[in-house]
Design a protein around this motif. Structure first.
Motif, PDB file in Angstrom:
ATOM      1  N   ASN A  59      48.721 -31.933 -19.643  1.00 11.95           N
ATOM      2  CA  ASN A  59      48.804 -30.501 -19.978  1.00 11.95           C
ATOM      3  C   ASN A  59      49.664 -29.708 -19.003  1.00 11.95           C
ATOM      4  OD1 ASN A  59      46.901 -30.926 -17.944  1.00 11.95           O
ATOM      5  ND2 ASN A  59      45.767 -29.051 -18.467  1.00 11.95           N
ATOM      6  N   GLU A  60      50.131 -30.351 -17.893  1.00  7.94           N
ATOM      7  CA  GLU A  60      50.967 -29.636 -16.914  1.00  7.94           C
ATOM      8  C   GLU A  60      52.296 -30.335 -16.632  1.00  7.94           C
ATOM      9  OE1 GLU A  60      47.714 -27.129 -14.285  1.00  7.94           O
ATOM     10  OE2 GLU A  60      48.759 -28.808 -13.351  1.00  7.94           O
ATOM     11  N   LYS A  67      44.953 -36.771 -21.689  1.00  3.84           N
ATOM     12  CA  LYS A  67      45.670 -36.882 -22.959  1.00  3.84           C
ATOM     13  C   LYS A  67      44.921 -36.180 -24.098  1.00  3.84           C
ATOM     14  CE  LYS A  67      45.632 -40.870 -25.271  1.00  3.84           C
ATOM     15  NZ  LYS A  67      44.714 -40.703 -26.411  1.00  3.84           N
ATOM     16  N   ASP A  68      43.613 -36.014 -23.882  1.00  5.57           N
ATOM     17  CA  ASP A  68      42.803 -35.354 -24.923  1.00  5.57           C
ATOM     18  C   ASP A  68      43.067 -33.850 -24.997  1.00  5.57           C
ATOM     19  OD1 ASP A  68      41.553 -35.638 -22.272  1.00  5.57           O
ATOM     20  OD2 ASP A  68      39.979 -34.350 -23.110  1.00  5.57           O
ATOM     21  N   LEU A  85      52.245 -35.215 -25.827  1.00  6.52           N
ATOM     22  CA  LEU A  85      52.019 -36.380 -24.979  1.00  6.52           C
ATOM     23  C   LEU A  85      53.286 -37.222 -24.866  1.00  6.52           C
ATOM     24  CD1 LEU A  85      49.853 -37.854 -23.316  1.00  6.52           C
ATOM     25  CD2 LEU A  85      49.297 -39.183 -25.367  1.00  6.52           C
ATOM     26  N   GLN A  86      53.955 -37.440 -26.017  1.00  3.74           N
ATOM     27  CA  GLN A  86      55.195 -38.215 -26.010  1.00  3.74           C
ATOM     28  C   GLN A  86      56.288 -37.475 -25.239  1.00  3.74           C
ATOM     29  OE1 GLN A  86      55.591 -41.406 -27.176  1.00  3.74           O
ATOM     30  NE2 GLN A  86      57.542 -41.228 -26.093  1.00  3.74           N
ATOM     31  N   ASN A 113      58.389 -38.755 -21.906  1.00  2.00           N
ATOM     32  CA  ASN A 113      59.855 -38.740 -21.806  1.00  2.00           C
ATOM     33  C   ASN A 113      60.327 -37.972 -20.576  1.00  2.00           C
ATOM     34  OD1 ASN A 113      60.010 -40.215 -24.169  1.00  2.00           O
ATOM     35  ND2 ASN A 113      60.252 -38.398 -25.487  1.00  2.00           N
ATOM     36  N   ARG A 114      59.651 -36.855 -20.264  1.00  2.00           N
ATOM     37  CA  ARG A 114      60.034 -36.071 -19.082  1.00  2.00           C
ATOM     38  C   ARG A 114      59.809 -36.865 -17.793  1.00  2.00           C
ATOM     39  NH1 ARG A 114      56.607 -31.589 -21.298  1.00  2.00           N
ATOM     40  NH2 ARG A 114      57.912 -30.541 -22.855  1.00  2.00           N
ATOM     41  N   VAL A 115      58.688 -37.565 -17.734  1.00  2.00           N
ATOM     42  CA  VAL A 115      58.390 -38.370 -16.547  1.00  2.00           C
ATOM     43  C   VAL A 115      59.429 -39.481 -16.386  1.00  2.00           C
ATOM     44  CG1 VAL A 115      56.750 -39.995 -15.520  1.00  2.00           C
ATOM     45  CG2 VAL A 115      55.915 -37.889 -16.564  1.00  2.00           C
TER      46      VAL A 115
END
Length: 613
Positions: free
Chosen positions: A87-88, A116-117, A124-125, A129-131
């Motif tokens: 969420n962050e 993830k909930d 989430l996807q 991708n950002r990570v």
């Protein structure tokens, strides 16, 4: 059992501690302050087992003001588990933690996206991708990326399975045990206990260890690995050691425990460094250095600039000694900002010029040991100890000897573990030749020559003696060497030489070893000659190192008796008035008077017995 240490990394409140609890049930935030504030303040340690596999977790604080505590644990990571809240996403401490891991050379990485909930599948996807995009700027070996929720047991079980696919530690085994203390405490009825990560090599129960900072030896009374008593702790084990004869107040976090004789301490380190993007190191500026679990304030002196550099070589100066090893990783910070990472290249303070040191650091950076030895031998013309190779180059004694033997123009003493530049042999040869040229009646052994050339090993000296014998300059008789040009046996005449000298020196005879050195004769031979003279009563032994000619002693005894007749007594004061000798001689001669039956000692005076009649 295979061991691997996985350390957490990530921003505060992204669920690092909750994730560890979900994996193994361990509540990391156990101090009162941690529970009150709801954050991890210091390191916490736990583990997860499956058959013969053991994973040790080091959970680190994510708050920016607690990065120093995070680094104390990070140096021992085999793998980093980057925790990012779904969420962050990527946050400031996520970035700094990963930068520190990269600077410390941790290569293996797993990514766990938590909570993830709290987001949709699309978000989430997107976070995944950002990570992945963020990690492209670093040289990590990404093993897997996993999304979890502590409320979904299946995701936690899936993560466990993936973690157990990770291979054993990739730490390099060294020649000796090293261990940085990260916690120290005292247990009633047990004594001092320390915790840390085993580096270098294993340790065993009852083994003797050494704490260099306090220069004290200790013994391991007990070893626990993850709360289980064991006979040994291997590399990458998190281990608690119960130490004998050490007070908890004597040691602290950051202290190194090792084996005696392997590490010397110096207040300087020479490093190669690389700054983070947009950062620079400034010459002659003070920084906080992190090495192992130790933090110390240091001054940085750049090699190739008097202003600032983004990467290069530098000397680190501190007000206390480092007990470091080759290729150990360091972190440099200023205030609350990480500036650079470094690698220790030279942990021994060698007597050499800056230009010479610069060439050495380049050779060490390139792992060119042959060139490094050559440069060091140029600085250490009187020999370079191979025993320091474990600290200098992370080489075993065997590897160091092999390198020494294969170097050109050196003499390698395999027994005493020293190498010498071959040109040094000429200095030894010239010194020996000078002795025998100056005194053609010199009689010296290898041991006697070593007393004069203290830095040279016996083996090195022997090669020179063998060469001089081959050149017909010296001739060997038993263990002694004499001038080859002298044909007669002059060893017997040395009794006359020593007797004559002692007679000439009268009441102030020279100490035996000084006589031997002056006459260039072997000490063992000299002792034999003095024993012979004493047995013949030509020389009298007064004390351990005081021998006097018999005639001189008879004369001084008569003079002392005359003083008693004149003054009624003799003591140091009136004796010294007639004979201004040193106190050593005065006391020896006065004590000798006690051997005569007609003389009695009263307090500090000697008198004739007739005085009491």
């Amino acid at each position: 059992m295979s061991n691997i240490i996985i350390g957490t990394a990530g921003h505060i409140d992204h669920g690092k501690t909750s994730l560890i609890k979900a994996l193994n049930g361990y509540e990391g935030d156990e101090t009162k302050e941690e529970k009150q504030r709801g954050i991890t303040i210091d390191l916490s340690f736990s583990n997860l087992k499956k058959a013969q596999q053991n994973i040790a977790f080091i959970d680190v604080p994510g708050h920016e003001k607690l990065v120093k505590n995070m680094i104390a644990g990070a140096f021992s990571f085999d793998c980093v588990m980057l925790v990012v809240a779904a969420n962050e996403g990527i946050m400031p401490q996520t970035v700094e933690h990963i930068e520190i891991m990269s600077l410390l050379g941790v290569k293996e990485l797993v990514v766990v996206i938590t909570k993830k909930d709290l987001v949709s599948q699309e978000e989430l996807q997107s976070q995944k991708n950002r990570v992945l995009s963020f990690l492209e700027d670093f040289d990590f070996d990404l093993k897997f990326i996993c999304c979890v929720s502590t409320f979904e047991e299946k995701t936690i079980e899936n993560l466990k399975e993936k973690l157990f696919t990770l291979k054993n530690t990739n730490k390099t085994q060294e020649n000796f045990f090293r261990y940085y203390i990260d916690r120290v405490f005292s247990v009633k009825g047990i004594g001092t206990v320390v915790t840390g990560t085993v580096l270098g090599n294993k340790c065993e129960l009852d083994e003797k260890l050494f704490i260099p900072r306090i220069n004290k030896e200790t013994r391991i009374k007990n070893i626990q690995v993850h709360n289980q008593n064991t006979l040994e702790a291997n590399i990458s084990n998190r281990a608690a050691l119960n130490l004998q004869n050490i007070k908890a107040t004597d040691i602290k976090r950051g202290d190194l425990i090792s084996k005696k004789g392997f590490l010397r301490g110096f207040d300087t380190l020479d490093i190669s460094f690389k700054c983070l993007k947009g950062k620079q190191l400034y010459h002659n500026r003070t920084y906080s250095l992190f090495i192992g679990s130790k933090k110390v304030e240091v001054k940085v002196l750049l090699f190739d600039s008097t202003t600032n550099l983004e990467e290069g070589f530098a000397t680190i100066k501190a007000k206390e000694p480092f007990f470091s090893v080759y290729k150990e990783k360091v972190i440099l910070r200023e205030s609350n900002h990480t500036i650079a990472g470094g690698v220790v290249l030279n942990c021994v303070n060698d007597p050499m010029k800056k230009t010479q040191k610069r060439v050495l650091l380049k050779a060490l950076y390139d792992e060119d040991y042959k060139q490094s030895y050559k440069i060091l031998l140029d600085a250490h013309k009187k020999g370079l100890g191979l025993i320091s190779s474990a600290q200098r180059f992370a080489l075993s004694h065997e590897e160091a000897v092999e390198f020494g033997k294969n170097l050109e123009n050196v003499f390698c003493d395999e027994k005493e573990l020293i190498i010498y530049p071959i040109q040094t042999k000429e200095y030894i040869k010239d010194t020996i030749k000078e002795i025998y040229t100056k005194n053609k009646y010199a009689l010296l052994s290898n041991a006697a020559i070593k007393l004069r050339i203290k830095w040279a090993s016996s083996s090195f000296i022997q090669t020179v003696l063998d060469e001089l014998e081959a050149e017909n300059f010296l001739k060997k008789e038993k263990s002694l060497y004499k001038n080859a040009n002298i044909k007669e046996d002059f060893s017997k005449s040395l009794e006359e030489v020593i007797t004559k000298r002692l007679k000439q020196e009268e009441l102030s005879p020279t100490a035996p070893y000084n006589i031997y050195d002056d006459l260039d004769i072997d000490r063992k031979l000299g002792d034999t000659i003095l024993k012979s003279l004493c047995s013949k009563k030509q020389v009298i032994r007064m004390q351990h190192n005081l021998f006097i000619h018999a005639d001189c002693l008879t004369k001084v005894v008569q003079e002392m008796k005359n003083i008693i007749k004149e003054d009624g007594y003799i003591d140091i004061k009136n004796f010294k008035e007639r004979y201004p000798l040193s106190r050593k001689y005065l006391i020896a001669y006065l004590d000798y008077l006690d051997n005569f039956s007609q003389i009695k000692k009263v307090d500090n005076k000697r008198v004739f017995l007739s005085e009491f009649v």
